[in-house]
Design an enzyme around this catalytic site. Structure first.
Site, PDB file in Angstrom:
ATOM      1  N   GLY A 293      -4.359  -4.349  -4.558  1.00  9.29           N
ATOM      2  CA  GLY A 293      -5.296  -3.331  -5.006  1.00  9.29           C
ATOM      3  C   GLY A 293      -4.539  -2.069  -5.312  1.00  9.29           C
ATOM      4  N   HIS A 294      -4.470  -1.711  -6.593  1.00 12.15           N
ATOM      5  CA  HIS A 294      -3.784  -0.480  -6.965  1.00 12.15           C
ATOM      6  C   HIS A 294      -4.822   0.566  -7.329  1.00 12.15           C
ATOM      7  CE1 HIS A 294       0.220  -2.125  -6.925  1.00 12.15           C
ATOM      8  NE2 HIS A 294      -0.179  -3.139  -7.629  1.00 12.15           N
TER       9      HIS A 294
ATOM     10  N   GLN B 256       1.799  -5.958  -3.194  1.00 13.35           N
ATOM     11  CA  GLN B 256       2.148  -6.043  -1.771  1.00 13.35           C
ATOM     12  C   GLN B 256       3.494  -5.328  -1.526  1.00 13.35           C
ATOM     13  OE1 GLN B 256       1.187  -9.471  -3.111  1.00 13.35           O
ATOM     14  NE2 GLN B 256      -0.891  -8.880  -2.712  1.00 13.35           N
TER      15      GLN B 256
ATOM     16  N   LYS C 161       2.104   2.306  -4.896  1.00 15.91           N
ATOM     17  CA  LYS C 161       2.778   1.807  -6.099  1.00 15.91           C
ATOM     18  C   LYS C 161       1.961   2.079  -7.345  1.00 15.91           C
ATOM     19  CE  LYS C 161       2.886  -2.299  -4.414  1.00 15.91           C
ATOM     20  NZ  LYS C 161       2.392  -2.036  -3.064  1.00 15.91           N
TER      21      LYS C 161
ATOM     22  N   ASP D 170       0.818  -1.223   0.000  1.00 19.28           N
ATOM     23  CA  ASP D 170       0.000   0.000   0.000  1.00 19.28           C
ATOM     24  C   ASP D 170       0.848   1.268   0.000  1.00 19.28           C
ATOM     25  OD1 ASP D 170      -2.279  -1.700   0.401  1.00 19.28           O
ATOM     26  OD2 ASP D 170      -1.768  -1.735   2.534  1.00 19.28           O
TER      27      ASP D 170
HETATM   28  P1  GDP Z   1      -0.578   0.464  -3.788  1.00 18.67           P
HETATM   29  O1  GDP Z   1      -1.249  -0.827  -3.534  1.00 18.67           O
HETATM   30  O2  GDP Z   1       0.844   0.468  -3.345  1.00 18.67           O
HETATM   31  O3  GDP Z   1      -0.774   0.993  -5.164  1.00 18.67           O
HETATM   32  O4  GDP Z   1      -1.270   1.503  -2.841  1.00 18.67           O
HETATM   33  P2  GDP Z   1      -2.765   1.988  -2.874  1.00 18.67           P
HETATM   34  O5  GDP Z   1      -3.484   1.631  -4.087  1.00 18.67           O
HETATM   35  O6  GDP Z   1      -3.354   1.600  -1.590  1.00 18.67           O
HETATM   36  O7  GDP Z   1      -2.531   3.528  -3.003  1.00 18.67           O
HETATM   37  C1  GDP Z   1      -2.659   4.357  -2.024  1.00 18.67           C
HETATM   38  C2  GDP Z   1      -3.630   5.480  -2.245  1.00 18.67           C
HETATM   39  O8  GDP Z   1      -2.870   6.624  -2.079  1.00 18.67           O
HETATM   40  C3  GDP Z   1      -4.352   5.656  -3.558  1.00 18.67           C
HETATM   41  O9  GDP Z   1      -5.665   6.097  -3.290  1.00 18.67           O
HETATM   42  C4  GDP Z   1      -3.571   6.740  -4.271  1.00 18.67           C
HETATM   43  O10 GDP Z   1      -4.341   7.526  -5.138  1.00 18.67           O
HETATM   44  C5  GDP Z   1      -3.089   7.550  -3.129  1.00 18.67           C
HETATM   45  N1  GDP Z   1      -1.824   8.215  -3.317  1.00 18.67           N
HETATM   46  C6  GDP Z   1      -0.736   7.798  -4.024  1.00 18.67           C
HETATM   47  N2  GDP Z   1       0.258   8.688  -3.901  1.00 18.67           N
HETATM   48  C7  GDP Z   1      -0.215   9.668  -3.092  1.00 18.67           C
HETATM   49  C8  GDP Z   1       0.362  10.861  -2.558  1.00 18.67           C
HETATM   50  O11 GDP Z   1       1.509  11.205  -2.789  1.00 18.67           O
HETATM   51  N3  GDP Z   1      -0.431  11.609  -1.726  1.00 18.67           N
HETATM   52  C9  GDP Z   1      -1.699  11.277  -1.412  1.00 18.67           C
HETATM   53  N4  GDP Z   1      -2.386  12.062  -0.586  1.00 18.67           N
HETATM   54  N5  GDP Z   1      -2.274  10.168  -1.905  1.00 18.67           N
HETATM   55  C10 GDP Z   1      -1.532   9.378  -2.724  1.00 18.67           C
END
Ligand code: GDP
Length: 424
Positions: A40-41, A224, A16, A13
């Site tokens: 989940g991205h 992950q 990515k 999370d």
């Molecule tokens: P992943 O599984 O690593 O892709 O993580 P997630 O999908 O859970 O992504 C995290 C959330 O953070 C998503 O809703 C993104 O739009 C958001 N997000 C990503 N980068 C940033 C950032 O720099 N700032 C903020 N506030 N939100 C972000």
């Protein structure tokens, strides 16, 4: 060299999805290599939020070939649903989505087993997403798994499914007192899935090696994170695949000498979902605040994430096991309002100071973080468009992270929009 592996350098999370989306612009191929629809991205494009679980985020860019590699486990029902979801958003998948014939298939009994094990053996509860991923990998390693190509062969599928049901139904009956699965129903259903998915199946290893030979740009997207890796994570509170950079080779059939660069994505703080040790976890009030500002709820299950300070010991370890060339720091903006920030620089355990991540989980459960404090910047960074325009304290904080994890910082993200990305 034009092949890049992007991995999560904490507990997943890390954001990515957004970084992959930004980098995919310059890639020809985007490849998933492990995990399943437990990932989940979330990618934000304009006013649209698109959540992908199985299909690589590169699909949001036209003309990119997206590959689901052999290391991924696939729930055909979830895959078909996601394909329909993506098409409904106006995104084409014809000709640009390839799925490995060697990828293992998730069956309903995997999902039920996942849930029953978590419920039944409460002492060893892992906090899985209940999607059947773990039991599917278990079958893969027990050499009982059913692969995508098997769904196209009536005879092979019949044999393998019969053998699997013989064992699974005995477990359901004797261990869990759960109703058994009917062969006829599953057989017909999975043959039907096979027919639907057939146009997308291919020998992805061959496709990718040809692409490497032709000098194409390939982006491997890890799901992950490092500390959820089955080997290098905080075992047993881990996922059931290799989420670290090495997994990209195993899960795609592209050899290690063909990998150019490895980028680790880290949040400017730390989060983790599910059970397990977490030394820098926030006290309740700060937890609520950061969780709310950072919208720290799982993209797959909606579960609230546990939040804590940045842990440099953890990320240093991630830099080592992934061979990180650089890091991308995300969600800096979530810390905008904090007066003081803490960074964990070492752990204390039984009177000893640990600069290195302990392999012993008991040490991690009882480790007391040693913190360094830094003043916050107390202003919004959301509209900043270059690193030099960040508030001085934000730059100091980032530079200190970079120094502590001994890895060059390449990207800073200050919001979920594509343009809220600073390149160094
Ligand atoms: P992943 O599984 O690593 O892709 O993580 P997630 O999908 O859970 O992504 C995290 C959330 O953070 C998503 O809703 C993104 O739009 C958001 N997000 C990503 N980068 C940033 C950032 O720099 N700032 C903020 N506030 N939100 C972000």
């Amino acid at each position: 060299m034009p092949t890049t592996v992007l991995v999560g350098a904490q507990w997943g999370d890390e954001g990515k999805g957004k970084i992959i989306d930004v980098l995919a612009k310059d890639a020809d191929y985007v490849v998933r290599y492990q995990g399943g629809n437990n990932a989940g991205h979330t990618v934000v494009v304009g006013s649209e939020e698109i959540i992908l679980h199985l299909i690589p985020s590169g699909i949001l860019h036209k003309e990119k070939i997206c590959v689901i590699g052999n290391g991924v486990v696939i729930d055909p029902e979830a895959l078909l649903k996601e394909m329909a979801y993506v098409e409904k958003k106006g995104i084409s998948i014809n000709g640009n989505l390839l799925i490995s014939e060697q990828a293992h298939v998730i069956f309903p009994y995997h999902k039920i087993l996942d849930k029953l094990r978590e419920e039944h053996f409460r002492k060893t509860k892992i906090g899985t997403t209940g999607r059947g991923i773990g039991p599917c990998y278990t079958d893969k390693f027990a050499r009982m798994g059913i692969r995508m190509a098997d769904l196209l062969n009536r005879r092979v599928l019949k044999e393998k499914l019969e053998t699997n049901l013989e064992e699974k139904n005995a477990i359901f009956r004797k261990v869990f007192r759960h109703p058994e699965f009917s062969f006829a129903d599953l057989y017909a259903r999975y043959l039907r899935y096979g027919r639907k998915i057939k146009p997308f199946l291919c020998d992805c290893t061959a496709v990718l090696n040809q692409a490497v030979a032709a000098g194409k740009r390939i982006l491997f997207e890890g799901a992950q994170g490092t500390f959820l890796d089955i080997d290098h994570g905080t075992y047993p509170f881990v996922t059931s695949s290799n989420a670290t950079a090495g997994g990209a080779c195993v899960g795609s059939g592209v050899g290690p000498t063909r990998i150019g660069t490895v980028i680790g994505v880290v949040k400017a703080y730390t989060t983790r979902v599910g059970e397990g040790p977490f030394p820098t976890e926030f006290p309740p009030r700060l937890m609520d605040e950061v969780r709310r500002r950072g919208k720290e709820f799982g993209a797959t299950t909606g579960r609230p994430r546990r939040c804590g300070w940045f842990d440099a010991v953890l990320v240093r370890q991630a830099a080592a096991v992934n061979g990180l060339d650089s890091i991308a720091v995300t969600k800096l903006d979530v810390l905008d309002h904090l007066q003081t920030l803490k960074i964990c620089v070492a752990y204390k355990y039984r009177g000893r100071r640990y600069e290195q991540f302990p392999a012993d989980l008991d040490a991690l459960w009882n480790a007391k973080p040693v913190y360094e404090e830094m003043p916050g910047w107390m202003q919004s960074t959301a509209a900043v468009r270059s690193f030099d325009d960040l508030p001085p304290n934000a730059r100091r904080y980032l530079r200190r992270l970079e120094e502590l994890v001994r890895t060059r910082m390449q990207i800073v993200s200050i919001g979920s929009e594509r343009n809220q990305t600073l390149f160094l």
